[in-house]
Design a protein around this motif. Structure first.
Motif, PDB file in Angstrom:
ATOM      1  N   LEU A  23      23.264 -32.075  -6.762  1.00 32.23           N
ATOM      2  CA  LEU A  23      23.757 -33.213  -7.608  1.00 32.23           C
ATOM      3  C   LEU A  23      22.770 -33.279  -8.650  1.00 32.23           C
ATOM      4  O   LEU A  23      21.650 -33.573  -8.475  1.00 32.23           O
ATOM      5  CB  LEU A  23      23.922 -34.293  -6.933  1.00 32.23           C
ATOM      6  N   PHE A  24      23.216 -33.087  -9.917  1.00 34.65           N
ATOM      7  CA  PHE A  24      22.491 -33.339 -11.296  1.00 34.65           C
ATOM      8  C   PHE A  24      23.214 -34.563 -11.781  1.00 34.65           C
ATOM      9  O   PHE A  24      24.416 -34.514 -12.171  1.00 34.65           O
ATOM     10  CB  PHE A  24      22.611 -32.220 -12.176  1.00 34.65           C
ATOM     11  N   ASN A  25      22.349 -35.570 -12.139  1.00 36.97           N
ATOM     12  CA  ASN A  25      23.051 -36.936 -12.697  1.00 36.97           C
ATOM     13  C   ASN A  25      22.311 -37.395 -13.591  1.00 36.97           C
ATOM     14  O   ASN A  25      21.161 -37.633 -13.537  1.00 36.97           O
ATOM     15  CB  ASN A  25      23.158 -37.853 -11.478  1.00 36.97           C
ATOM     16  N   ALA A  26      22.850 -37.459 -15.015  1.00 34.38           N
ATOM     17  CA  ALA A  26      22.115 -38.198 -16.198  1.00 34.38           C
ATOM     18  C   ALA A  26      22.912 -39.440 -16.170  1.00 34.38           C
ATOM     19  O   ALA A  26      23.931 -39.466 -16.874  1.00 34.38           O
ATOM     20  CB  ALA A  26      22.450 -37.258 -17.405  1.00 34.38           C
ATOM     21  N   LYS A  27      22.127 -40.555 -15.861  1.00 32.24           N
ATOM     22  CA  LYS A  27      22.611 -41.946 -15.860  1.00 32.24           C
ATOM     23  C   LYS A  27      23.074 -42.418 -17.008  1.00 32.24           C
ATOM     24  O   LYS A  27      23.749 -43.295 -17.264  1.00 32.24           O
ATOM     25  CB  LYS A  27      21.972 -42.734 -14.978  1.00 32.24           C
ATOM     26  N   ASN A  28      22.068 -42.150 -18.085  1.00 27.09           N
ATOM     27  CA  ASN A  28      22.028 -42.833 -19.361  1.00 27.09           C
ATOM     28  C   ASN A  28      22.408 -42.006 -20.370  1.00 27.09           C
ATOM     29  O   ASN A  28      22.885 -42.699 -21.554  1.00 27.09           O
ATOM     30  CB  ASN A  28      20.665 -43.730 -19.595  1.00 27.09           C
ATOM     31  N   ASP A  29      22.395 -40.796 -20.277  1.00 30.22           N
ATOM     32  CA  ASP A  29      22.572 -39.879 -21.448  1.00 30.22           C
ATOM     33  C   ASP A  29      23.323 -38.553 -21.189  1.00 30.22           C
ATOM     34  O   ASP A  29      24.342 -38.662 -20.376  1.00 30.22           O
ATOM     35  CB  ASP A  29      21.283 -39.811 -22.601  1.00 30.22           C
ATOM     36  N   SER A  30      22.831 -37.691 -21.864  1.00 30.24           N
ATOM     37  CA  SER A  30      23.604 -36.340 -21.511  1.00 30.24           C
ATOM     38  C   SER A  30      22.882 -35.503 -20.700  1.00 30.24           C
ATOM     39  O   SER A  30      21.612 -35.493 -20.406  1.00 30.24           O
ATOM     40  CB  SER A  30      23.809 -35.685 -22.794  1.00 30.24           C
ATOM     41  N   LEU A  31      23.680 -34.333 -20.291  1.00 27.50           N
ATOM     42  CA  LEU A  31      23.029 -33.239 -19.462  1.00 27.50           C
ATOM     43  C   LEU A  31      23.296 -32.045 -20.237  1.00 27.50           C
ATOM     44  O   LEU A  31      24.431 -31.719 -20.624  1.00 27.50           O
ATOM     45  CB  LEU A  31      23.788 -32.961 -17.987  1.00 27.50           C
ATOM     46  N   LEU A  32      22.152 -31.349 -20.607  1.00 26.45           N
ATOM     47  CA  LEU A  32      22.166 -30.150 -21.677  1.00 26.45           C
ATOM     48  C   LEU A  32      21.297 -28.876 -20.674  1.00 26.45           C
ATOM     49  O   LEU A  32      20.734 -29.002 -20.001  1.00 26.45           O
ATOM     50  CB  LEU A  32      21.212 -30.525 -22.583  1.00 26.45           C
ATOM     51  N   VAL A  33      22.360 -27.987 -20.804  1.00 24.35           N
ATOM     52  CA  VAL A  33      22.086 -26.735 -20.072  1.00 24.35           C
ATOM     53  C   VAL A  33      22.049 -25.744 -21.100  1.00 24.35           C
ATOM     54  O   VAL A  33      23.117 -25.330 -21.989  1.00 24.35           O
ATOM     55  CB  VAL A  33      22.960 -26.338 -19.031  1.00 24.35           C
ATOM     56  N   TYR A  34      21.123 -24.863 -21.311  1.00 19.51           N
ATOM     57  CA  TYR A  34      20.908 -23.736 -22.279  1.00 19.51           C
ATOM     58  C   TYR A  34      20.551 -22.603 -21.817  1.00 19.51           C
ATOM     59  O   TYR A  34      20.098 -22.404 -20.623  1.00 19.51           O
ATOM     60  CB  TYR A  34      19.731 -24.073 -23.432  1.00 19.51           C
ATOM     61  N   SER A  35      21.061 -21.532 -22.489  1.00 19.00           N
ATOM     62  CA  SER A  35      20.645 -19.844 -22.017  1.00 19.00           C
ATOM     63  C   SER A  35      20.517 -19.090 -23.088  1.00 19.00           C
ATOM     64  O   SER A  35      21.400 -19.128 -24.128  1.00 19.00           O
ATOM     65  CB  SER A  35      21.708 -19.464 -21.003  1.00 19.00           C
TER      66      SER A  35
END
Length: 160
Positions: A23-35
């Protein structure tokens, strides 16, 4: 379409997290994933992307493939720009209406079509009135071709 190497085939540094659940949780902002190359999401059952009621799901890419052909190749069928199709079909129907109008005032009012084909009116029914009714029916059905949920850019991205 090139696919990334499987984790067991990769020869280089990599991080593998293996657990019963992540579980990945960004409580106050964004989740960013790059490749740098590929991103692969895979599941044995379903993949869900959900947004709130006011959220959008935006895919910005040179080419977008929705599904694969039976042989697992990229789909060959082109998506349709609904507004452009509607405009073109309406122009074609208008040309037909103009042609019917011209023929209607060139030939007798009760010109009857020969009794063949699936759309032949009954004997004595004005052919032109029947065709006009069919054109009107087709015209009212055109907007039903357009999706309310899926939108495409009207500029044919990158002019291709």
């Amino acid at each position: 379409m090139e696919n990334p190497k499987h984790p067991y085939e990769y020869e280089g540094k990599q991080v593998v997290i293996n657990s019963d659940r992540l579980l990945f949780n960004a409580k106050n902002d964004s989740l960013l994933v790059y490749s740098n190359k590929h991103m692969a999401f895979s599941a044995n059952n379903h993949i869900h992307f959900n947004t709130g009621d006011e959220g959008d799901f935006v895919i910005n890419s040179n080419k977008i493939f929705l599904g694969l052909e039976g042989d697992k190749n990229a789909p060959a069928e082109h998506a349709v720009l609904g507004d452009k199709l509607e405009e073109t079909l309406n122009e074609m129907l208008e040309m037909l209406e103009n042609m019917i109008y011209t023929l209607e005032y060139t030939y007798p009012p009760y010109c009857v079509a020969p009794p063949v084909g699936p759309n032949v009116p009954a004997v004595g029914v004005p052919v032109f009135a029947t065709v006009k009714t069919q054109i009107a029916r087709i015209r009212t059905s055109i907007p039903q071709f357009k999706s309310d949920r899926v939108k495409l850019p009207s500029d044919n991205m990158y002019g291709k």
